[in-house]
Design a protein around this motif. Structure first.
Motif, PDB file in Angstrom:
ATOM      1  N   ALA A  18      46.457  38.805  30.333  1.00 54.30           N
ATOM      2  CA  ALA A  18      46.935  37.929  31.402  1.00 54.30           C
ATOM      3  C   ALA A  18      46.669  36.472  31.076  1.00 54.30           C
ATOM      4  O   ALA A  18      47.527  35.604  31.269  1.00 54.30           O
ATOM      5  CB  ALA A  18      46.268  38.311  32.724  1.00 54.30           C
ATOM      6  N   ALA A  28      50.270  40.801  35.260  1.00 56.61           N
ATOM      7  CA  ALA A  28      50.214  41.433  33.943  1.00 56.61           C
ATOM      8  C   ALA A  28      50.224  42.949  34.063  1.00 56.61           C
ATOM      9  O   ALA A  28      50.897  43.646  33.292  1.00 56.61           O
ATOM     10  CB  ALA A  28      48.976  40.970  33.190  1.00 56.61           C
ATOM     11  N   VAL A  46      54.352  38.863  28.726  1.00 50.99           N
ATOM     12  CA  VAL A  46      53.147  39.690  28.834  1.00 50.99           C
ATOM     13  C   VAL A  46      53.084  40.704  27.690  1.00 50.99           C
ATOM     14  O   VAL A  46      52.035  40.895  27.057  1.00 50.99           O
ATOM     15  CB  VAL A  46      53.115  40.404  30.197  1.00 50.99           C
TER      16      VAL A  46
END
Length: 358
Positions: A18, A28, A46
């Motif tokens: 994250a 995330a 991500v």
């Protein structure tokens, strides 16, 4: 340096992914699992960060063998996910929860309890459960979870045996808003309520709907207003959305001036924003013709509601407190309930009631 030559600095975590992607831990988690309202660009960012760090996600089998647990925390929201994510307060609380549980290597499983069907809490593979302001209908399911020995933490729910609550001063805060309007001279006041349950339909606040209501937050906020104004009425909405505030605003304001409230107490900022939009459409100026207050302290995009009189609540901190409580319960440590206090913010949407027409 090749992957084989990289130093072993420990297994990467979701929190590290994250940070690398520049998003919250909850975002995330949703992006990595492929669930939730995450844009393709954010999901790609991500996943790219996860690949760069070598994060392949938790292995449920290995983690279960190591811990004797699933490594999953259930976050229970009593609405559909699409509705839940329209409310920034829910998103902020999830962010706070993930801020704490993510670094401890727990995944979040979002569960919805929206109908009378068999609860998913009964057999879901969970180590702990957080209830997000859920109603009294969950008592039976909570009892089943507790018999399984699973810790349960609630956020703004009524007291339940064996459930640790993270509270908010909903009654006191709503009384503060009502007292502010009373001190300004308002006496014709209406409430735009969050859904009371168990039915979801726009309609007037009646004694019957209050008596059968199951949504603790809405009932507490209404009770706080009634401590100042007595049996004040208004409109029950289907949820905390600007569109619902707009519909409720039209129902309250599109009437003869003598029947129109001089102030509206909305149980969320999004509802207040909708009421202000309805007032503008009807040619009413806030606060000259109508005072409006909200609840939450979120950022509103509508410039007419940007300087809203409201109560600011610490939504992210509530989520973090729930996460810390869960980890303490799972570790067998001492845990006590926590209650947060909202802060009154006077904006430019309240003033004295309009003078009566000659």
């Amino acid at each position: 340096m090749s992957p084989a030559e990289k130093p072993d600095v420990g297994r990467p975590t979701l929190a590290a992914v994250a940070r690398a992607a520049g998003v919250s831990a909850s975002t995330a988690s949703l992006a990595f699992s492929g669930a939730g309202p995450v844009s393709p660009a954010t999901r790609d960012r991500v996943l790219a960060a996860a690949a760069e760090l070598g994060y392949g996600g938790p292995d449920p089998r290995a983690r279960s063998l190591r811990r004797g647990r699933s490594g999953i925390v259930g976050a229970v929201i009593e609405s559909s996910l699409s509705d839940a994510f329209r409310d920034p307060v829910n998103v902020a609380m999830l962010d706070g929860l993930a801020d704490v549980t993510g670094p401890a290597d727990y995944s979040l499983l979002l569960l919805t309890e929206t109908g009378p069907e068999r609860s998913r809490l009964i057999d879901a593979p969970l180590d702990a459960v957080v209830l997000f302001g859920c109603s009294l209908r969950l008592d039976e399911s909570v009892a089943v979870v507790r018999r399984r020995g699973i810790p349960v933490v609630s956020i703004e729910a009524r007291a339940m045996e064996g459930v640790l609550d993270i509270g908010l001063d909903n009654l006191d805060a709503s009384r503060t808003l009502a007292r502010h309007l009373h001190d300004l001279g308002h006496r014709r006041v209406a409430v735009v309520s969050l859904q009371l349950g168990p039915t979801r339909a726009l309609g007037p606040i009646t004694d019957e709907r209050v008596a059968s209501g199951t949504t603790y937050i809405a009932l507490q906020r209404l009770a706080g207003v009634r401590e100042v104004f007595g049996r004040v009425g208004g409109v029950v909405t289907e949820g905390s959305w600007t569109s619902e505030g707009y519909r409720a605003g039209l129902a309250l304001l599109d009437v003869a001036p003598a029947d129109r409230p001089t102030a509206v107490i909305a149980q969320s900022d999004l509802l207040a924003s909708g009421v202000i939009a309805a007032a503008a459409e009807l040619g009413l100026e806030v606060p000259r013709d109508l005072s409006v207050v909200g609840f939450d302290g979120i950022r509103l995009d509508d410039p007419r509601a940007a300087d809203l009189t409201t109560m600011r609540q610490p939504a992210v901190e509530k989520g973090r407190a729930a996460g810390r409580a869960l980890l303490d319960l799972l570790s067998g440590g001492p845990v006590e309930s926590t209650s947060f206090t909202s802060t009154f913010r006077r904006g430019s949407t309240t003033g004295p009631p309009p003078l009566p027409a000659d």
